[in-house]
Design an enzyme around this catalytic site. Structure first.
Site, PDB file in Angstrom:
ATOM      1  CG  ASP A   1      -1.705   1.255   1.389  1.00 39.88           C
ATOM      2  OD1 ASP A   1      -2.147   1.802   0.369  1.00 39.88           O
ATOM      3  OD2 ASP A   1      -1.901   1.696   2.540  1.00 39.88           O
TER       4      ASP A   1
ATOM      5  CG  ASP B   1      -3.983   4.612  -2.024  1.00 39.93           C
ATOM      6  OD1 ASP B   1      -3.182   3.706  -1.711  1.00 39.93           O
ATOM      7  OD2 ASP B   1      -4.951   4.909  -1.322  1.00 39.93           O
TER       8      ASP B   1
END
Length: 396
Positions: A105, A286
Protein backbone atom coordinates in the site's frame (compact mmCIF):
# COMPACT_ATOMS: atom_id res chain seq x y z
CA UNK A 1 -1.98 27.21 -7.20
CA UNK A 2 0.67 25.00 -8.71
CA UNK A 3 3.01 23.71 -6.04
CA UNK A 4 6.10 21.69 -7.02
CA UNK A 5 9.46 20.77 -5.55
CA UNK A 6 12.50 21.46 -7.75
CA UNK A 7 16.10 20.93 -6.72
CA UNK A 8 17.75 22.15 -9.95
CA UNK A 9 17.96 25.73 -11.12
CA UNK A 10 17.71 25.26 -14.90
CA UNK A 11 15.78 23.09 -17.33
CA UNK A 12 19.02 21.77 -18.84
CA UNK A 13 20.25 20.67 -15.44
CA UNK A 14 16.96 18.94 -14.76
CA UNK A 15 17.12 17.09 -18.08
CA UNK A 16 20.68 15.99 -17.37
CA UNK A 17 19.75 14.74 -13.93
CA UNK A 18 16.78 12.77 -15.33
CA UNK A 19 19.06 11.05 -17.85
CA UNK A 20 21.60 10.22 -15.16
CA UNK A 21 18.94 8.74 -12.89
CA UNK A 22 17.37 6.82 -15.76
CA UNK A 23 20.75 5.41 -16.72
CA UNK A 24 21.26 4.42 -13.12
CA UNK A 25 17.95 2.60 -13.05
CA UNK A 26 18.81 0.75 -16.24
CA UNK A 27 22.26 -0.12 -14.90
CA UNK A 28 20.81 -1.77 -11.84
CA UNK A 29 17.91 -3.47 -13.66
CA UNK A 30 19.62 -6.85 -13.48
CA UNK A 31 19.48 -6.74 -9.68
CA UNK A 32 15.80 -5.81 -9.45
CA UNK A 33 13.86 -7.92 -6.97
CA UNK A 34 10.46 -8.81 -8.40
CA UNK A 35 7.56 -10.01 -6.27
CA UNK A 36 4.70 -11.57 -8.29
CA UNK A 37 1.21 -10.25 -7.65
CA UNK A 38 -1.54 -12.72 -8.48
CA UNK A 39 -5.12 -11.70 -9.25
CA UNK A 40 -7.60 -13.27 -6.86
CA UNK A 41 -11.34 -13.25 -7.47
CA UNK A 42 -13.57 -13.07 -4.42
CA UNK A 43 -17.22 -13.91 -4.98
CA UNK A 44 -19.69 -11.31 -3.75
CA UNK A 45 -23.13 -12.88 -3.95
CA UNK A 46 -25.34 -10.01 -2.84
CA UNK A 47 -25.37 -6.25 -3.18
CA UNK A 48 -24.91 -5.93 0.58
CA UNK A 49 -21.77 -8.07 0.42
CA UNK A 50 -20.51 -6.00 -2.49
CA UNK A 51 -21.15 -2.83 -0.54
CA UNK A 52 -19.26 -4.13 2.51
CA UNK A 53 -16.06 -4.79 0.55
CA UNK A 54 -16.41 -1.69 -1.61
CA UNK A 55 -16.97 0.55 1.40
CA UNK A 56 -13.89 -0.81 3.15
CA UNK A 57 -11.68 -0.12 0.15
CA UNK A 58 -13.30 3.24 -0.51
CA UNK A 59 -12.98 4.42 3.07
CA UNK A 60 -9.30 3.49 3.24
CA UNK A 61 -8.32 4.53 -0.27
CA UNK A 62 -6.04 7.36 0.80
CA UNK A 63 -4.96 6.28 4.25
CA UNK A 64 -5.98 2.88 5.46
CA UNK A 65 -5.52 4.32 8.94
CA UNK A 66 -8.27 6.77 9.80
CA UNK A 67 -7.26 7.17 13.43
CA UNK A 68 -4.44 5.60 15.36
CA UNK A 69 -2.76 5.99 18.68
CA UNK A 70 0.91 7.08 18.48
CA UNK A 71 2.74 4.47 18.38
CA UNK A 72 21.57 -4.49 -4.11
CA UNK A 73 18.59 -6.13 -5.64
CA UNK A 74 15.43 -5.07 -7.42
CA UNK A 75 12.86 -7.35 -5.89
CA UNK A 76 9.88 -8.06 -8.08
CA UNK A 77 7.12 -9.48 -5.95
CA UNK A 78 4.02 -11.25 -7.32
CA UNK A 79 0.70 -9.70 -6.38
CA UNK A 80 -2.76 -11.20 -6.39
CA UNK A 81 -5.77 -9.12 -7.36
CA UNK A 82 -8.93 -9.56 -5.28
CA UNK A 83 -12.01 -8.91 -7.49
CA UNK A 84 -10.14 -6.07 -9.17
CA UNK A 85 -10.05 -4.49 -5.72
CA UNK A 86 -6.69 -5.02 -4.07
CA UNK A 87 -3.41 -6.66 -4.98
CA UNK A 88 -1.61 -8.83 -2.47
CA UNK A 89 1.74 -10.59 -2.43
CA UNK A 90 3.66 -12.92 -0.15
CA UNK A 91 6.14 -11.91 2.53
CA UNK A 92 7.59 -13.93 5.40
CA UNK A 93 8.16 -13.00 9.02
CA UNK A 94 10.33 -14.71 11.62
CA UNK A 95 12.91 -17.52 11.84
CA UNK A 96 12.02 -19.98 10.43
CA UNK A 97 9.92 -17.86 8.04
CA UNK A 98 6.13 -17.73 8.34
CA UNK A 99 4.30 -16.69 5.15
CA UNK A 100 1.62 -13.97 4.83
CA UNK A 101 -0.31 -12.39 1.97
CA UNK A 102 -0.24 -8.63 2.47
CA UNK A 103 -1.52 -5.59 0.64
CA UNK A 104 1.37 -3.47 -0.69
CA UNK A 105 0.00 0.00 0.00
CA UNK A 106 1.47 3.33 -1.12
CA UNK A 107 -1.07 5.21 1.00
CA UNK A 108 0.33 4.14 4.39
CA UNK A 109 3.70 3.36 5.98
CA UNK A 110 3.16 0.64 8.58
CA UNK A 111 3.33 -3.15 8.38
CA UNK A 112 0.94 -5.30 10.41
CA UNK A 113 -0.38 -8.86 10.24
CA UNK A 114 -2.85 -11.02 12.11
CA UNK A 115 -1.40 -12.96 15.05
CA UNK A 116 -2.16 -15.64 17.62
CA UNK A 117 -2.85 -12.77 20.03
CA UNK A 118 -6.03 -12.06 18.06
CA UNK A 119 -9.27 -12.87 19.89
CA UNK A 120 -11.67 -12.00 17.05
CA UNK A 121 -13.55 -14.71 15.14
CA UNK A 122 -12.15 -13.28 11.92
CA UNK A 123 -8.65 -14.38 12.84
CA UNK A 124 -9.61 -18.06 12.82
CA UNK A 125 -9.66 -17.98 9.01
CA UNK A 126 -6.45 -15.98 8.50
CA UNK A 127 -2.75 -16.80 8.56
CA UNK A 128 -1.58 -15.92 12.07
CA UNK A 129 1.92 -14.95 13.16
CA UNK A 130 3.07 -17.37 15.88
CA UNK A 131 5.66 -15.48 17.85
CA UNK A 132 6.77 -18.45 19.97
CA UNK A 133 7.87 -20.26 16.80
CA UNK A 134 10.30 -17.50 15.78
CA UNK A 135 13.79 -17.39 17.30
CA UNK A 136 14.32 -13.80 16.11
CA UNK A 137 11.10 -12.39 17.56
CA UNK A 138 11.42 -9.46 19.98
CA UNK A 139 8.45 -7.99 21.86
CA UNK A 140 8.10 -4.30 22.72
CA UNK A 141 5.97 -2.45 25.24
CA UNK A 142 4.17 -0.47 22.52
CA UNK A 143 0.53 -0.91 21.59
CA UNK A 144 -1.47 0.53 18.72
CA UNK A 145 -5.13 1.10 18.01
CA UNK A 146 -6.55 1.73 14.55
CA UNK A 147 -10.14 2.80 13.99
CA UNK A 148 -11.75 2.32 10.58
CA UNK A 149 -15.16 3.47 9.40
CA UNK A 150 -16.11 -0.16 8.83
CA UNK A 151 -14.07 -1.86 11.52
CA UNK A 152 -11.38 -1.57 14.13
CA UNK A 153 -8.11 -3.12 15.19
CA UNK A 154 -5.99 -3.17 18.32
CA UNK A 155 -2.58 -4.74 18.63
CA UNK A 156 0.98 -4.73 19.87
CA UNK A 157 4.20 -3.65 18.19
CA UNK A 158 6.95 -6.26 17.79
CA UNK A 159 10.26 -6.76 15.98
CA UNK A 160 11.45 -9.61 13.80
CA UNK A 161 13.09 -10.50 10.49
CA UNK A 162 10.94 -9.63 7.47
CA UNK A 163 11.60 -11.05 4.00
CA UNK A 164 10.20 -9.71 0.72
CA UNK A 165 11.52 -12.10 -1.87
CA UNK A 166 15.31 -11.93 -1.55
CA UNK A 167 15.19 -8.72 0.49
CA UNK A 168 15.71 -9.07 4.23
CA UNK A 169 15.05 -6.47 6.94
CA UNK A 170 16.33 -7.59 10.33
CA UNK A 171 14.88 -6.43 13.62
CA UNK A 172 12.04 -4.75 11.69
CA UNK A 173 9.19 -3.13 13.61
CA UNK A 174 5.71 -4.36 12.69
CA UNK A 175 2.28 -4.72 14.28
CA UNK A 176 0.47 -7.80 15.56
CA UNK A 177 -3.31 -7.60 15.54
CA UNK A 178 -4.98 -8.58 18.82
CA UNK A 179 -8.57 -7.50 18.26
CA UNK A 180 -10.25 -7.08 14.90
CA UNK A 181 -13.79 -6.61 13.62
CA UNK A 182 -15.51 -5.52 10.44
CA UNK A 183 -13.22 -7.07 7.82
CA UNK A 184 -14.74 -10.52 7.39
CA UNK A 185 -14.81 -10.31 3.57
CA UNK A 186 -11.25 -9.07 3.11
CA UNK A 187 -8.98 -12.05 2.32
CA UNK A 188 -5.56 -10.69 3.19
CA UNK A 189 -3.32 -11.30 6.17
CA UNK A 190 -2.12 -7.74 6.68
CA UNK A 191 -0.86 -4.51 5.12
CA UNK A 192 2.64 -3.41 4.11
CA UNK A 193 2.85 0.37 3.81
CA UNK A 194 5.22 1.96 1.29
CA UNK A 195 4.72 5.65 1.96
CA UNK A 196 7.05 8.11 3.70
CA UNK A 197 8.11 7.69 7.36
CA UNK A 198 6.03 10.66 8.49
CA UNK A 199 2.91 8.66 7.56
CA UNK A 200 3.74 5.97 10.12
CA UNK A 201 1.24 5.63 12.96
CA UNK A 202 3.31 3.17 14.98
CA UNK A 203 6.48 5.23 14.96
CA UNK A 204 9.83 3.75 14.03
CA UNK A 205 11.35 3.19 10.60
CA UNK A 206 9.17 1.67 7.83
CA UNK A 207 10.44 -1.45 6.10
CA UNK A 208 11.35 0.22 2.80
CA UNK A 209 13.46 2.80 4.63
CA UNK A 210 15.22 0.05 6.55
CA UNK A 211 15.98 -1.84 3.34
CA UNK A 212 17.34 1.38 1.85
CA UNK A 213 19.38 2.25 4.94
CA UNK A 214 20.81 -1.29 5.19
CA UNK A 215 21.92 -1.22 1.53
CA UNK A 216 19.63 -4.11 0.59
CA UNK A 217 18.40 -2.34 -2.56
CA UNK A 218 20.51 -0.77 -5.28
CA UNK A 219 18.30 2.28 -5.81
CA UNK A 220 15.66 3.82 -3.47
CA UNK A 221 12.80 3.09 -5.86
CA UNK A 222 9.96 0.61 -6.23
CA UNK A 223 7.48 0.13 -9.07
CA UNK A 224 4.13 -1.53 -9.78
CA UNK A 225 2.85 -3.36 -12.82
CA UNK A 226 -0.81 -4.40 -12.45
CA UNK A 227 -2.04 -6.75 -15.16
CA UNK A 228 -5.32 -5.84 -16.82
CA UNK A 229 -6.93 -9.10 -17.87
CA UNK A 230 -5.02 -12.00 -16.35
CA UNK A 231 -5.05 -13.32 -12.78
CA UNK A 232 -1.26 -13.59 -12.89
CA UNK A 233 1.51 -11.36 -14.15
CA UNK A 234 1.26 -8.41 -11.74
CA UNK A 235 4.40 -7.48 -9.84
CA UNK A 236 5.88 -5.01 -7.42
CA UNK A 237 9.62 -4.51 -7.94
CA UNK A 238 12.18 -3.05 -5.57
CA UNK A 239 15.52 -1.43 -6.28
CA UNK A 240 15.06 -0.42 -9.92
CA UNK A 241 12.89 -0.56 -13.03
CA UNK A 242 12.35 -3.38 -15.50
CA UNK A 243 11.68 -1.68 -18.84
CA UNK A 244 9.88 -4.74 -20.26
CA UNK A 245 6.75 -3.83 -18.27
CA UNK A 246 6.08 -0.56 -20.10
CA UNK A 247 6.36 1.04 -23.53
CA UNK A 248 7.60 4.47 -24.47
CA UNK A 249 9.38 6.63 -21.92
CA UNK A 250 8.81 7.23 -18.24
CA UNK A 251 7.29 10.62 -17.57
CA UNK A 252 8.54 11.97 -14.24
CA UNK A 253 6.27 14.03 -12.00
CA UNK A 254 7.62 15.82 -8.89
CA UNK A 255 5.78 15.33 -5.61
CA UNK A 256 4.04 18.35 -4.11
CA UNK A 257 5.88 17.61 -0.87
CA UNK A 258 8.27 14.85 0.12
CA UNK A 259 5.83 13.37 2.65
CA UNK A 260 3.34 11.30 0.61
CA UNK A 261 2.82 10.10 -2.96
CA UNK A 262 0.84 13.15 -4.03
CA UNK A 263 1.34 15.14 -7.26
CA UNK A 264 -0.23 18.15 -8.94
CA UNK A 265 -2.84 17.27 -11.59
CA UNK A 266 -3.73 19.81 -14.28
CA UNK A 267 -7.29 18.75 -15.11
CA UNK A 268 -9.72 15.89 -15.79
CA UNK A 269 -11.41 15.90 -19.19
CA UNK A 270 -13.97 14.02 -21.24
CA UNK A 271 -14.36 14.59 -24.97
CA UNK A 272 -11.87 17.48 -24.66
CA UNK A 273 -14.08 19.28 -22.12
CA UNK A 274 -12.86 19.81 -18.55
CA UNK A 275 -15.17 17.99 -16.15
CA UNK A 276 -13.14 18.24 -12.92
CA UNK A 277 -9.90 19.61 -11.50
CA UNK A 278 -10.49 22.87 -13.34
CA UNK A 279 -7.45 25.03 -12.63
CA UNK A 280 -5.47 22.21 -11.02
CA UNK A 281 -5.83 19.90 -8.02
CA UNK A 282 -3.99 17.21 -6.06
CA UNK A 283 -3.77 13.55 -7.06
CA UNK A 284 -2.63 10.73 -4.77
CA UNK A 285 -1.44 7.55 -6.47
CA UNK A 286 -2.60 4.80 -4.15
CA UNK A 287 -2.15 1.07 -4.66
CA UNK A 288 -4.30 0.53 -1.56
CA UNK A 289 -7.41 1.68 -3.40
CA UNK A 290 -9.20 -0.07 -6.23
CA UNK A 291 -11.18 3.01 -7.23
CA UNK A 292 -10.88 6.56 -8.52
CA UNK A 293 -12.17 8.83 -5.79
CA UNK A 294 -12.96 12.53 -5.80
CA UNK A 295 -15.23 15.22 -4.31
CA UNK A 296 -18.92 14.32 -4.20
CA UNK A 297 -20.15 17.09 -6.52
CA UNK A 298 -17.60 16.30 -9.22
CA UNK A 299 -18.10 12.53 -8.97
CA UNK A 300 -21.86 13.03 -9.32
CA UNK A 301 -21.27 15.05 -12.48
CA UNK A 302 -19.07 12.33 -13.98
CA UNK A 303 -21.63 9.64 -13.17
CA UNK A 304 -24.34 11.78 -14.79
CA UNK A 305 -22.27 12.37 -17.93
CA UNK A 306 -21.72 8.64 -18.50
CA UNK A 307 -25.34 7.78 -17.63
CA UNK A 308 -24.63 5.63 -14.58
CA UNK A 309 -27.65 4.63 -12.50
CA UNK A 310 -27.59 4.01 -8.71
CA UNK A 311 -28.17 0.53 -7.28
CA UNK A 312 -27.73 -0.03 -3.53
CA UNK A 313 -25.33 2.92 -3.18
CA UNK A 314 -23.28 1.80 -6.21
CA UNK A 315 -23.58 3.02 -9.79
CA UNK A 316 -23.94 0.85 -12.89
CA UNK A 317 -24.35 1.02 -16.63
CA UNK A 318 -25.51 -1.77 -18.94
CA UNK A 319 -22.43 -3.64 -20.08
CA UNK A 320 -23.75 -3.42 -23.64
CA UNK A 321 -23.05 0.34 -23.71
CA UNK A 322 -19.52 0.32 -22.28
CA UNK A 323 -17.88 0.35 -25.72
CA UNK A 324 -19.78 3.55 -26.54
CA UNK A 325 -18.66 5.46 -23.43
CA UNK A 326 -15.84 8.00 -23.71
CA UNK A 327 -12.41 7.77 -22.14
CA UNK A 328 -11.66 10.06 -19.21
CA UNK A 329 -8.36 11.92 -19.47
CA UNK A 330 -6.22 12.75 -16.46
CA UNK A 331 -3.66 15.44 -17.35
CA UNK A 332 -0.60 15.34 -15.10
CA UNK A 333 2.43 17.55 -15.66
CA UNK A 334 1.13 18.44 -19.13
CA UNK A 335 0.68 14.83 -20.29
CA UNK A 336 -2.70 13.17 -20.86
CA UNK A 337 -3.32 9.78 -19.25
CA UNK A 338 -6.61 8.43 -20.67
CA UNK A 339 -8.57 5.78 -18.79
CA UNK A 340 -10.95 4.02 -21.23
CA UNK A 341 -14.46 2.97 -20.32
CA UNK A 342 -13.40 -0.67 -20.49
CA UNK A 343 -11.12 0.12 -17.52
CA UNK A 344 -13.45 2.21 -15.34
CA UNK A 345 -16.58 0.08 -15.96
CA UNK A 346 -16.04 -3.39 -14.49
CA UNK A 347 -18.38 -6.27 -15.32
CA UNK A 348 -20.32 -7.26 -12.23
CA UNK A 349 -22.93 -9.48 -13.85
CA UNK A 350 -24.05 -10.47 -17.34
CA UNK A 351 -25.94 -7.22 -17.77
CA UNK A 352 -24.48 -4.62 -15.39
CA UNK A 353 -21.06 -3.00 -15.22
CA UNK A 354 -19.95 -1.31 -12.01
CA UNK A 355 -18.57 2.24 -12.36
CA UNK A 356 -15.41 2.73 -10.33
CA UNK A 357 -15.69 6.49 -9.78
CA UNK A 358 -16.82 7.20 -6.23
CA UNK A 359 -16.90 9.91 -3.62
CA UNK A 360 -13.79 10.41 -1.50
CA UNK A 361 -15.03 10.03 2.10
CA UNK A 362 -12.13 12.10 3.45
CA UNK A 363 -12.71 15.83 3.14
CA UNK A 364 -9.68 17.99 2.40
CA UNK A 365 -9.09 21.73 2.15
CA UNK A 366 -8.11 21.32 -1.52
CA UNK A 367 -9.64 19.34 -4.36
CA UNK A 368 -8.00 15.93 -3.98
CA UNK A 369 -8.36 12.85 -6.17
CA UNK A 370 -7.31 9.30 -5.38
CA UNK A 371 -5.98 7.42 -8.41
CA UNK A 372 -6.19 3.79 -7.41
CA UNK A 373 -5.82 0.53 -9.30
CA UNK A 374 -8.31 1.53 -12.02
CA UNK A 375 -5.76 4.13 -13.11
CA UNK A 376 -2.62 2.18 -12.19
CA UNK A 377 -3.60 -0.85 -14.28
CA UNK A 378 -3.24 1.39 -17.33
CA UNK A 379 0.09 2.92 -16.33
CA UNK A 380 3.27 1.38 -15.01
CA UNK A 381 4.20 3.45 -11.96
CA UNK A 382 7.61 4.12 -10.40
CA UNK A 383 7.87 5.56 -6.89
CA UNK A 384 11.26 7.26 -6.59
CA UNK A 385 12.18 8.08 -2.99
CA UNK A 386 15.65 9.26 -4.00
CA UNK A 387 14.26 12.14 -6.08
CA UNK A 388 10.78 12.52 -4.51
CA UNK A 389 8.88 11.90 -7.72
CA UNK A 390 6.64 9.43 -9.53
CA UNK A 391 7.25 8.01 -13.00
CA UNK A 392 4.38 6.97 -15.28
CA UNK A 393 4.44 5.10 -18.58
CA UNK A 394 1.97 3.12 -20.70
CA UNK A 395 1.80 -0.40 -19.28
CA UNK A 396 2.28 -3.24 -21.76
Amino acid sequence: MLRTRTSLSTCSQERSMKWLVLLGLVTFSESIVKIPLMRVKMMRKTHSEKTMLKNFLKEHAYRLYLTSSPGSNITTHPLRNIEDMVYVGNITIGTPPQEFQVLFDTGSSDLWVYSVFCTSCLCSSQSLFRHLESSTYRPTNKTFSIEYNSGRMKGVVARDTIRIGDLVSTDQQFGLSMEQSGFEKIPFDGILGLSYPNMSHMGGIPIFDNLKNQGAISEPVFAFYLSKNKPEGSVVMFGGVDKSYYQGTLNWVPLIQADKWCVHMDRISMNRSVIACNGGCEAILDTGSSLILGPRRLISNILRLIGAMPQDSEHYVPCSVVNTLPSIDFTINGINYPVPAQAYAIMDSDDDCYITFEENPLSTSTETWILGDVFLRQYFSVFDRGNDRIGLAQAV
